[in-house]
Design a protein around this motif. Structure first.
Motif, short mmCIF file in Angstrom:
data_model
loop_
_atom_site.label_atom_id
_atom_site.label_comp_id
_atom_site.label_asym_id
_atom_site.label_seq_id
_atom_site.Cartn_x
_atom_site.Cartn_y
_atom_site.Cartn_z
N ASP A 1 0.62 -1.36 -0.06
CA ASP A 1 0.17 0.35 0.03
C ASP A 1 1.38 1.55 -0.04
O ASP A 1 1.77 1.43 0.79
N MET A 2 0.63 2.07 -0.83
CA MET A 2 1.12 2.91 -0.98
C MET A 2 1.21 3.92 -0.21
O MET A 2 -0.10 4.46 0.58
N PRO A 3 2.41 4.83 1.01
CA PRO A 3 1.31 5.79 1.50
C PRO A 3 1.44 7.33 1.18
O PRO A 3 1.81 7.63 0.63
N ILE A 4 0.54 7.80 2.40
CA ILE A 4 0.49 8.73 2.33
C ILE A 4 1.30 9.60 3.11
O ILE A 4 1.40 10.02 4.61
N PRO A 5 1.75 10.52 2.60
CA PRO A 5 3.01 11.66 3.38
C PRO A 5 2.16 12.73 3.83
O PRO A 5 1.06 13.18 3.84
N PRO A 6 2.58 12.89 5.62
CA PRO A 6 1.81 13.54 6.62
C PRO A 6 1.89 15.16 5.72
O PRO A 6 1.05 15.78 6.21
N ILE A 7 2.97 15.64 4.87
CA ILE A 7 2.92 17.01 4.61
C ILE A 7 3.24 16.96 2.94
O ILE A 7 4.33 15.58 3.15
N TRP A 8 3.09 17.86 2.67
CA TRP A 8 3.80 18.31 1.48
C TRP A 8 3.84 19.87 1.12
O TRP A 8 3.65 20.84 1.62
N THR A 9 5.33 20.00 0.22
CA THR A 9 5.19 21.54 -1.06
C THR A 9 5.78 21.55 -2.24
O THR A 9 5.92 20.46 -2.28
N ASP A 10 5.15 23.03 -2.84
CA ASP A 10 5.60 22.67 -4.01
C ASP A 10 6.13 23.84 -4.37
O ASP A 10 6.35 25.32 -4.70
N ASP A 11 6.33 24.90 -2.45
CA ASP A 11 7.63 26.11 -2.34
C ASP A 11 8.48 25.75 -3.39
O ASP A 11 9.87 25.23 -3.24
N ARG A 12 9.15 26.94 -4.04
CA ARG A 12 10.01 27.25 -4.98
C ARG A 12 11.13 27.52 -4.49
O ARG A 12 12.56 27.92 -5.43
N VAL A 13 11.52 28.37 -3.20
CA VAL A 13 12.53 29.05 -2.46
C VAL A 13 13.26 27.50 -1.88
O VAL A 13 12.93 26.34 -2.10
N ASN A 14 14.12 28.08 -1.72
CA ASN A 14 15.82 27.07 -1.45
C ASN A 14 15.85 26.12 -2.90
O ASN A 14 16.19 24.87 -2.75
N TRP A 15 15.42 26.40 -3.72
CA TRP A 15 16.10 25.72 -4.96
C TRP A 15 17.90 25.24 -4.94
O TRP A 15 17.88 23.71 -5.43
N LEU A 16 18.31 26.02 -4.90
CA LEU A 16 20.17 25.70 -4.53
C LEU A 16 20.52 26.13 -3.13
O LEU A 16 21.41 24.87 -2.44
N GLU A 17 19.85 27.33 -2.23
CA GLU A 17 20.74 27.00 -1.05
C GLU A 17 19.76 27.63 -0.24
O GLU A 17 18.93 28.44 -0.95
N LYS A 18 19.39 26.56 0.87
CA LYS A 18 18.23 27.08 1.93
C LYS A 18 18.76 28.71 2.34
O LYS A 18 19.20 29.06 3.25
N THR A 19 17.36 29.41 2.30
CA THR A 19 17.21 30.40 2.87
C THR A 19 16.18 31.07 4.29
O THR A 19 15.93 31.96 4.28
N THR A 20 14.75 30.39 4.30
CA THR A 20 14.04 29.94 4.25
C THR A 20 13.70 28.85 4.82
O THR A 20 13.51 28.08 3.27
N GLU A 21 12.28 28.81 5.84
CA GLU A 21 11.73 27.96 5.32
C GLU A 21 11.06 27.28 4.23
O GLU A 21 9.86 28.17 4.26
#
Length: 331
Positions: A164-184
């Motif tokens: 059974d394929m699990p459903i992750p508890p959270i998701w995002t399609d936020d485009r920030v932090n593509w190369l370096e982490k700058t914010t949550e």
């Protein structure tokens, strides 16, 4: 068919479209480090570090990079750096016989749909709609932790069928932090959507719809059979393009044969002010056909990502929001 990956196995990496090793090096290196931390030996393709504007090389150069990896008997899995737009131009030059005679776990998503479906069409061997090195495994925590766990569950141990394929508890399609982490990034509580209820079993086939547009109707596109379950997803498209692409599938008669449809989460979807979701557009194209449809599944461009086996049987229970793998790919 295949055997589970173990520490020390060789995973190879190639660049079928965008030159991720040049334009997204930080993200690519994160993905590589994650695989190396799992104990794998990495073999990079010949176009690593190279860039030809919007692509990593000419169609023949990109095909030869992948062909060399397909022909190497020591490689167990092949992953792309990321997708792009032009993988379909490689299809006439790929060594399908090498894949047939020396099968490997071939994984990818997005534009890599062209390569996956062509390999399946030419050989009948299953392929996997799943993570790429830079765009997926190069993601930051906490999302990548779920993606990594699913990767280990599917490829590092024998699969217990039915799965059974699990459903992750959270998701995002936020485009920030593509190369370096700058914010949550924004974390959304997760759920799948029952668009039309019901249960169906069938062969899973599909991938990125916009990529299908570039080779559907050719010998490289698998023949859709009665009872197939369609996996459909896209990224960064407007509702107008979504309608065009769903209509394309309808005009090819694909919806007439499907027993169920799985819609992946659409990253950065633009409804152009209509308030309509991709599944609303799909329902228009189905003209009242009451097949099971489950939407917002975590199998594509959003994070986390769970891989899916193209060419093998699955069960869709859209009423209870369940997807079950029915065939094992490990011999």
């Amino acid at each position: 068919m295949f055997s589970p990956l173990i520490k020390g196995d060789i995973i190879s990496i190639y660049s079928p479209s965008k030159p991720a090793t040049a334009i997204a090096k930080a993200r690519y290196e994160r993905g590589k480090a994650r695989l190396e931390a799992l104990g794998f030996t990495l073999k990079e393709g010949s176009l690593t570090g190279k860039e030809d504007y919007y692509r990593s090389g000419t169609p023949k150069e990109r095909a030869e990079e992948l062909n060399a990896l397909l022909r190497d008997p020591h490689i167990k899995m092949i992953l792309p750096t990321m997708g792009g737009t032009n993988a379909n131009s490689m299809l006439p030059y790929l060594d399908y016989e090498a894949f047939q005679h020396n099968p490997k776990i071939l994984v990818g998503l997005s534009d890599v749909t062209a390569i996956l479906l062509a390999m399946y069409a030419k050989t009948g061997l299953p392929v996997f709609y799943g993570p790429s090195v830079a765009s997926t495994l190069g993601e930051f925590p906490p999302f990548v932790h779920y993606t990594e766990q699913y990767f280990k569950d599917l490829f590092l141990r024998s699969l217990s069928i039915p799965y059974d394929m699990p459903i992750p508890p959270i998701w995002t399609d936020d485009r920030v932090n593509w190369l370096e982490k700058t914010t949550e990034k924004t974390q959304h509580p997760n759920s799948w959507i029952t668009v039309q209820p019901g249960i169906a079993e069938g062969r899973l086939i599909g991938g990125n719809i916009n990529t299908m547009y570039g080779f559907i109707g050719t010998p490289y596109f698998p023949q859709i059979k009665e009872g197939d379950i369609l996996l459909l997803e896209d990224t960064s498209k407007s509702i107008a393009v979504v309608e065009k692409n769903f209509a394309m599938l309808k005009l090819h008669g694909i919806f007439d044969k499907a027993s169920a449809i799985i819609l992946g989460k659409h990253e950065q979807y633009d409804d152009l002010g209509s308030g309509r979701k991709p599944y609303d557009v799909l329902l228009e194209q189905l003209d009242g056909c009451a097949i099971p449809i489950i939407a917002d599944v975590d199998c594509c461009h959003t994070h986390p990502l769970h891989a899916m086996p193209i060419g093998l049987r699955v069960r869709v229970d859209s009423t209870n929001k369940q997807i079950t793998f029915l065939e094992n790919w490990f011999s």
